[in-house]
Scaffold this active site. Structure first.
Site, PDB file in Angstrom:
ATOM      1  N   GLY A 197       6.365   4.600   2.291  1.00  0.00           N
ATOM      2  CA  GLY A 197       7.797   5.309   2.037  1.00  0.00           C
ATOM      3  C   GLY A 197       8.174   6.459   2.906  1.00  0.00           C
ATOM      4  O   GLY A 197       9.524   6.789   3.123  1.00  0.00           O
ATOM      5  N   SER A 198       7.220   7.343   3.222  1.00  0.00           N
ATOM      6  CA  SER A 198       7.617   8.537   3.802  1.00  0.00           C
ATOM      7  C   SER A 198       7.704   8.155   5.494  1.00  0.00           C
ATOM      8  O   SER A 198       8.557   8.750   6.365  1.00  0.00           O
ATOM      9  CB  SER A 198       6.722   9.466   3.967  1.00  0.00           C
ATOM     10  OG  SER A 198       6.319   9.827   2.579  1.00  0.00           O
ATOM     11  N   ARG A 204       9.542   5.741  -1.880  1.00  0.00           N
ATOM     12  CA  ARG A 204      10.319   4.629  -1.326  1.00  0.00           C
ATOM     13  C   ARG A 204      11.785   4.803  -1.579  1.00  0.00           C
ATOM     14  O   ARG A 204      12.829   4.360  -1.128  1.00  0.00           O
ATOM     15  CB  ARG A 204       9.993   3.420  -1.482  1.00  0.00           C
ATOM     16  CG  ARG A 204       9.882   2.991  -3.171  1.00  0.00           C
ATOM     17  CD  ARG A 204       9.003   1.656  -3.454  1.00  0.00           C
ATOM     18  NE  ARG A 204       9.088   1.522  -4.700  1.00  0.00           N
ATOM     19  CZ  ARG A 204       8.287   1.667  -5.636  1.00  0.00           C
ATOM     20  NH1 ARG A 204       7.211   2.666  -5.429  1.00  0.00           N
ATOM     21  NH2 ARG A 204       8.130   1.464  -6.929  1.00  0.00           N
ATOM     22  N   GLU A 238       7.169  -3.512  -2.844  1.00  0.00           N
ATOM     23  CA  GLU A 238       6.648  -2.468  -3.955  1.00  0.00           C
ATOM     24  C   GLU A 238       7.570  -2.380  -5.143  1.00  0.00           C
ATOM     25  O   GLU A 238       6.927  -2.437  -6.211  1.00  0.00           O
ATOM     26  CB  GLU A 238       7.014  -1.292  -3.309  1.00  0.00           C
ATOM     27  CG  GLU A 238       5.789  -0.783  -2.161  1.00  0.00           C
ATOM     28  CD  GLU A 238       5.856   0.681  -1.683  1.00  0.00           C
ATOM     29  OE1 GLU A 238       5.670   1.436  -2.693  1.00  0.00           O
ATOM     30  OE2 GLU A 238       6.316   0.952  -0.420  1.00  0.00           O
ATOM     31  N   HIS A 274       9.424 -16.333  20.710  1.00  0.00           N
ATOM     32  CA  HIS A 274       8.057 -16.615  21.581  1.00  0.00           C
ATOM     33  C   HIS A 274       6.888 -16.805  20.867  1.00  0.00           C
ATOM     34  O   HIS A 274       5.784 -16.929  21.304  1.00  0.00           O
ATOM     35  CB  HIS A 274       7.842 -15.400  22.457  1.00  0.00           C
ATOM     36  CG  HIS A 274       9.175 -15.361  23.411  1.00  0.00           C
ATOM     37  ND1 HIS A 274       9.275 -16.022  24.431  1.00  0.00           N
ATOM     38  CD2 HIS A 274      10.083 -14.363  23.328  1.00  0.00           C
ATOM     39  CE1 HIS A 274      10.455 -15.432  25.252  1.00  0.00           C
ATOM     40  NE2 HIS A 274      11.161 -14.608  24.274  1.00  0.00           N
ATOM     41  N   LYS A 286      -5.997   3.525  -3.409  1.00  0.00           N
ATOM     42  CA  LYS A 286      -6.277   5.038  -3.450  1.00  0.00           C
ATOM     43  C   LYS A 286      -7.580   5.575  -4.149  1.00  0.00           C
ATOM     44  O   LYS A 286      -8.129   6.135  -3.537  1.00  0.00           O
ATOM     45  CB  LYS A 286      -4.939   5.689  -3.906  1.00  0.00           C
ATOM     46  CG  LYS A 286      -3.808   5.377  -3.061  1.00  0.00           C
ATOM     47  CD  LYS A 286      -2.637   6.336  -3.375  1.00  0.00           C
ATOM     48  CE  LYS A 286      -1.179   6.133  -2.559  1.00  0.00           C
ATOM     49  NZ  LYS A 286      -0.292   7.177  -3.122  1.00  0.00           N
TER      50      LYS A 286
END
Length: 352
Positions: A62-63, A152, A238, A254, A347
């Site tokens: 989100g950053s 976000r 999210e 393409h 995380k």
């Protein structure tokens, strides 16, 4: 009563109040631009911004979306590279490195910041604190973000803090008039997508209903709007805990366009085209041709058009809508739009 018109049901599914974090985007933008919390070290005046030849913006999740928008909006003024990784591929003393981490503890961004400190004096950061603050405070220019927001839903603060930072380094001209126009336009749109507007009159609610049960594939009409398509995809992921994918014209013609030839898949996906009413003919002709494919395979699609005179205005005109669609899709899915259990699990696994 339509499910998305049941305010009590929405409040129950949204205990952290993601709704107001999204709907207050105009206020976030105005506050970030007009009242930036800029910290300048005593040595800042000794820097010569004219020596800056390129910009590298480092961030994740989100950053980082703010970096994508900045590259699209200002890449014609100076080379801009976005790094979403642990390492900056090329770095020299003529590079301005901007690190964006809402928490200040994003390990990939911290890795890039430490590399930058070894190579250049042109360093800046946007953060609410954490290790990033410790590394830059009283040494480099940094902008302080308000705490308490999921990254976000802080896009108004993140992007327009980045704008102020680029102005501080004299990289871009003042964006004051653009900001005022964006805020005015978004305020006008707020009522039409709010929870109080009934489903049959609410473009965000009806879009969420159309998407539910299908996997959205979001296409931007040109590379300059690609950050917008990517933002929609990430917000659906999210907020709604829902798969979504994205691509952009003309590149998708393409490769990805051939994927629609697969049999028995049409009813599983819903294409969403984000475009300009006055798009360049080079892109328009490709979109027209692609829509004919949808007709051949009987696939229904959604299409939305940006508004505004500048690229920033265009992108934020539909960021607002996309964010609210993702919120209403979360309600339809009966999930909390704020929680991110799998991201937090990853995380934790990585840190052990």
């Amino acid at each position: 009563m339509q499910k998305l018109d049941d305010i009590k049901k929405i409040e129950k599914l949204d205990p952290e109040d993601m709704y107001h974090k999204i709907i207050h985007l105009p206020e976030h933008i105005l506050n970030a631009y007009q009242n930036p919390q800029i910290h300048l070290p005593s040595s800042f005046g000794k820097l010569n911004p004219k020596k800056i030849k390129r910009i590298v913006i480092c961030g994740m999740g989100g950053s980082a979306i703010s970096a994508d928008i900045a590259k699209a909006a200002f890449g014609n003024l100076i080379p801009v590279e976005v790094v979403k990784d642990y390492n900056i591929p090329f770095l020299n003393e003529e590079t301005l490195v901007i690190t964006i981490s809402y928490s200040g503890n994003t390990e990939e961004t911290l890795s890039c910041l430490r590399q930058a400190i070894e190579k250049t004096d042109f360093i800046a950061a946007i953060t609410s604190g954490g290790t990033v603050k410790k590394l830059v405070d009283e040494k480099y220019c940094w902008l302080e973000l308000p705490i308490g927001l999921p990254p976000r839903s802080a896009i108004g603060h993140l992007f327009f803090s980045l704008v102020k930072l680029l102005e501080t380094f004299a990289i871009i001209p003042s964006q004051e008039l653009v900001v005022k126009q964006i805020v005015a336009d978004l305020i006008k749109k707020a009522g039409a997508i709010s929870v109080n507007t009934p489903t049959e009159e609410n473009i965000a609610k009806t879009a969420a209903i159309a998407i539910k049960g299908k996997i959205p594939i979001i296409y931007s009409s040109s590379p300059s709007l690609a950050p917008l398509a990517y933002r929609w995809k990430c917000q659906i992921n999210e907020n709604a805990k829902y798969p979504a994918f994205w691509h952009y014209f003309p590149e998708m013609n393409h490769n990805e366009s051939e994927g629609w030839e697969a049999k028995n898949f049409g009813d599983r996906f819903i294409p969403i085209v984000l475009s300009r009413m006055n798009e360049e003919e080079n892109y328009k002709k490709r979109i027209r041709a692609f829509k004919k494919i949808f007709g051949k395979i009987d696939v229904k699609y959604l299409e939305y058009f940006v508004e505004g005179d500048s690229l920033i205005e265009e992108i934020f005109s539909l960021i607002y809508l996309g964010d609210m669609i993702s919120f209403y899709l979360a309600i339809l899915q009966e999930v909390n739009p704020t929680t991110i259990e799998f991201i937090n699990f990853l995380k934790k696994e990585i840190s052990e």
